[in-house]
Design a protein around this motif. Structure first.
Motif, PDB file in Angstrom:
ATOM      1  N   GLU A  22       0.818  -1.217   0.000  1.00  0.00           N
ATOM      2  CA  GLU A  22       0.000   0.000   0.000  1.00  0.00           C
ATOM      3  C   GLU A  22       0.853   1.269   0.000  1.00  0.00           C
ATOM      4  OE1 GLU A  22      -3.903   1.910   2.198  1.00  0.00           O
ATOM      5  OE2 GLU A  22      -2.835   0.262   3.174  1.00  0.00           O
ATOM      6  N   GLU A  23       1.944   1.272   0.802  1.00  0.00           N
ATOM      7  CA  GLU A  23       2.797   2.465   0.860  1.00  0.00           C
ATOM      8  C   GLU A  23       3.423   2.757  -0.507  1.00  0.00           C
ATOM      9  OE1 GLU A  23       4.183  -0.537   2.898  1.00  0.00           O
ATOM     10  OE2 GLU A  23       2.192  -0.114   3.690  1.00  0.00           O
ATOM     11  N   GLU A  24       3.874   1.702  -1.194  1.00  0.00           N
ATOM     12  CA  GLU A  24       4.477   1.870  -2.523  1.00  0.00           C
ATOM     13  C   GLU A  24       3.453   2.422  -3.508  1.00  0.00           C
ATOM     14  OE1 GLU A  24       7.645  -1.738  -2.997  1.00  0.00           O
ATOM     15  OE2 GLU A  24       5.539  -2.326  -2.768  1.00  0.00           O
ATOM     16  N   PHE A  25       2.235   1.865  -3.448  1.00  0.00           N
ATOM     17  CA  PHE A  25       1.167   2.327  -4.335  1.00  0.00           C
ATOM     18  C   PHE A  25       0.896   3.810  -4.119  1.00  0.00           C
ATOM     19  CE2 PHE A  25      -3.401   3.292  -4.678  1.00  0.00           C
ATOM     20  CZ  PHE A  25      -3.564   3.162  -6.046  1.00  0.00           C
ATOM     21  N   ARG A  79      -6.522   7.808 -15.644  1.00  0.00           N
ATOM     22  CA  ARG A  79      -7.271   9.044 -15.390  1.00  0.00           C
ATOM     23  C   ARG A  79      -7.883   9.023 -13.980  1.00  0.00           C
ATOM     24  NH1 ARG A  79     -10.205   8.785 -19.542  1.00  0.00           N
ATOM     25  NH2 ARG A  79     -12.022   7.830 -18.599  1.00  0.00           N
ATOM     26  N   LYS A  80      -8.448   7.892 -13.591  1.00  0.00           N
ATOM     27  CA  LYS A  80      -9.049   7.780 -12.253  1.00  0.00           C
ATOM     28  C   LYS A  80      -7.978   7.886 -11.157  1.00  0.00           C
ATOM     29  CE  LYS A  80     -13.163   5.164 -13.532  1.00  0.00           C
ATOM     30  NZ  LYS A  80     -14.162   6.142 -13.148  1.00  0.00           N
ATOM     31  N   LEU A  81      -6.793   7.348 -11.434  1.00  0.00           N
ATOM     32  CA  LEU A  81      -5.689   7.490 -10.478  1.00  0.00           C
ATOM     33  C   LEU A  81      -5.336   8.964 -10.298  1.00  0.00           C
ATOM     34  CD1 LEU A  81      -3.344   4.575 -11.598  1.00  0.00           C
ATOM     35  CD2 LEU A  81      -4.376   4.819  -9.322  1.00  0.00           C
ATOM     36  N   LEU A  82      -5.243   9.685 -11.400  1.00  0.00           N
ATOM     37  CA  LEU A  82      -4.905  11.107 -11.341  1.00  0.00           C
ATOM     38  C   LEU A  82      -5.989  11.911 -10.632  1.00  0.00           C
ATOM     39  CD1 LEU A  82      -3.370  11.577 -14.902  1.00  0.00           C
ATOM     40  CD2 LEU A  82      -2.160  11.729 -12.713  1.00  0.00           C
ATOM     41  N   GLU A  83      -7.235  11.461 -10.752  1.00  0.00           N
ATOM     42  CA  GLU A  83      -8.357  12.136 -10.095  1.00  0.00           C
ATOM     43  C   GLU A  83      -8.519  11.679  -8.647  1.00  0.00           C
ATOM     44  OE1 GLU A  83     -11.556  11.013 -12.681  1.00  0.00           O
ATOM     45  OE2 GLU A  83     -10.987  12.454 -14.230  1.00  0.00           O
ATOM     46  N   ASN A  84      -7.615  10.800  -8.190  1.00  0.00           N
ATOM     47  CA  ASN A  84      -7.634  10.249  -6.839  1.00  0.00           C
ATOM     48  C   ASN A  84      -8.950   9.515  -6.544  1.00  0.00           C
ATOM     49  OD1 ASN A  84      -6.321   9.674  -4.449  1.00  0.00           O
ATOM     50  ND2 ASN A  84      -7.201  11.438  -3.399  1.00  0.00           N
ATOM     51  N   ARG A  85      -9.453   8.775  -7.553  1.00  0.00           N
ATOM     52  CA  ARG A  85     -10.708   8.047  -7.401  1.00  0.00           C
ATOM     53  C   ARG A  85     -10.480   6.549  -7.238  1.00  0.00           C
ATOM     54  NH1 ARG A  85     -14.190   9.792 -12.271  1.00  0.00           N
ATOM     55  NH2 ARG A  85     -15.586   8.246 -11.381  1.00  0.00           N
ATOM     56  N   ILE A  86      -9.215   6.137  -7.081  1.00  0.00           N
ATOM     57  CA  ILE A  86      -8.904   4.723  -6.880  1.00  0.00           C
ATOM     58  C   ILE A  86      -8.092   4.583  -5.605  1.00  0.00           C
ATOM     59  CG2 ILE A  86      -7.583   2.756  -7.781  1.00  0.00           C
ATOM     60  CD1 ILE A  86      -8.380   3.628 -10.590  1.00  0.00           C
ATOM     61  N   TYR A  88      -6.247   1.822  -2.738  1.00  0.00           N
ATOM     62  CA  TYR A  88      -5.565   0.527  -2.660  1.00  0.00           C
ATOM     63  C   TYR A  88      -6.569  -0.534  -2.245  1.00  0.00           C
ATOM     64  CZ  TYR A  88      -1.866  -2.820  -1.488  1.00  0.00           C
ATOM     65  OH  TYR A  88      -1.045  -3.913  -1.446  1.00  0.00           O
ATOM     66  N   GLY A  89      -6.519  -1.654  -2.891  1.00  0.00           N
ATOM     67  CA  GLY A  89      -7.422  -2.781  -2.627  1.00  0.00           C
ATOM     68  C   GLY A  89      -7.102  -3.853  -3.644  1.00  0.00           C
ATOM     69  N   ASN A  90      -8.094  -4.441  -4.236  1.00  0.00           N
ATOM     70  CA  ASN A  90      -7.869  -5.445  -5.271  1.00  0.00           C
ATOM     71  C   ASN A  90      -7.832  -4.729  -6.616  1.00  0.00           C
ATOM     72  OD1 ASN A  90      -7.788  -7.652  -6.954  1.00  0.00           O
ATOM     73  ND2 ASN A  90      -9.239  -8.837  -5.760  1.00  0.00           N
ATOM     74  N   GLU A 125     -16.308  -2.885  -0.780  1.00  0.00           N
ATOM     75  CA  GLU A 125     -15.583  -3.510   0.322  1.00  0.00           C
ATOM     76  C   GLU A 125     -14.081  -3.393   0.123  1.00  0.00           C
ATOM     77  OE1 GLU A 125     -16.828  -7.540   1.042  1.00  0.00           O
ATOM     78  OE2 GLU A 125     -18.936  -6.964   1.050  1.00  0.00           O
ATOM     79  N   LEU A 126     -13.636  -3.546  -1.113  1.00  0.00           N
ATOM     80  CA  LEU A 126     -12.197  -3.541  -1.381  1.00  0.00           C
ATOM     81  C   LEU A 126     -11.590  -2.153  -1.269  1.00  0.00           C
ATOM     82  CD1 LEU A 126     -12.082  -5.973  -4.406  1.00  0.00           C
ATOM     83  CD2 LEU A 126     -11.315  -6.430  -2.091  1.00  0.00           C
TER      84      LEU A 126
END
Length: 195
Positions: A22-25, A79-86, A88-90, A125-126
């Protein structure tokens, strides 16, 4: 929890998150915002081919089509990563579900309502971030599950295997395996609630 089971869970979590803790992600996600494409490349190299193979098998489509859909999913995921919409999970599951949704939307076939609701429930849940105490309770609940349930849930949620494939392999009906999976999930929830 037994050391082996804990190690297996850690390995599964890493595998399902492109090999990242998670920290690396979180660090790579922050770097992506600053223009460093390392996370984007990591996703491409660890999961892109798997996603193509999944789409080919699941929807019986040619490699070229699966490649295009996977590329669209990769760009949407970025794009979702850049928008902070993802969170850490599965992450592998989320990426593959996004690709499936893109393909089904493209061909005008909506996923079945039940499948859509199950995927949304799993994703919610994830993406819920567990604190250390909750993770400890989850690990304890996992350790109480029987080996059959552990194997089935690992196959479905960590290895992204289809119930029909598991059923064929075990020479059982799909509905039997589906009911087994539901019972296992319910047991895990009960053990979790008991703490």
């Amino acid at each position: 929890m037994a050391a082996n089971t804990k190690k297996e869970m850690t390995t599964a979590v890493l595998k399902n998150n492109f090999g990242l803790r998670e920290e690396e992600f979180l660090e790579l996600k922050a770097q992506l915002v600053r223009g460093d494409e390392t996370l984007f490349q990591k996703i491409f190299f660890t999961h892109f081919e798997s996603c193509i193979a999944y789409l080919q098998q699941q929807y019986r489509i040619p490699r070229e089509k699966a490649y295009d859909v996977s590329m669209d999913a990769l760009l949407a995921f970025r794009r979702k990563l850049l928008e902070n919409r993802i969170s850490y999970g599965n992450l592998r599951f989320l990426f593959t579900q996004m690709a499936s949704h893109i393909y089904l939307k493209e061909v005008g076939r909506a996923p079945s309502q039940a499948k859509k609701q199950e995927a949304q429930a799993i994703l919610s849940e994830l993406t819920y971030e567990l604190d250390k105490e909750e993770l400890s309770i989850l690990n304890k609940a996992w350790s109480k599950l029987g080996e059959r349930c552990k194997a089935l849930l690992t196959a479905v949620y960590y290895q992204n295997r289809q119930l029909k494939d598991i059923a064929e392999e075990e020479q059982q009906s799909s509905s039997t395996v589906r009911k087994q999976k539901q019972r296992c999930v319910e047991k895990l929830r009960q053990f979790y609630k008991l703490g």
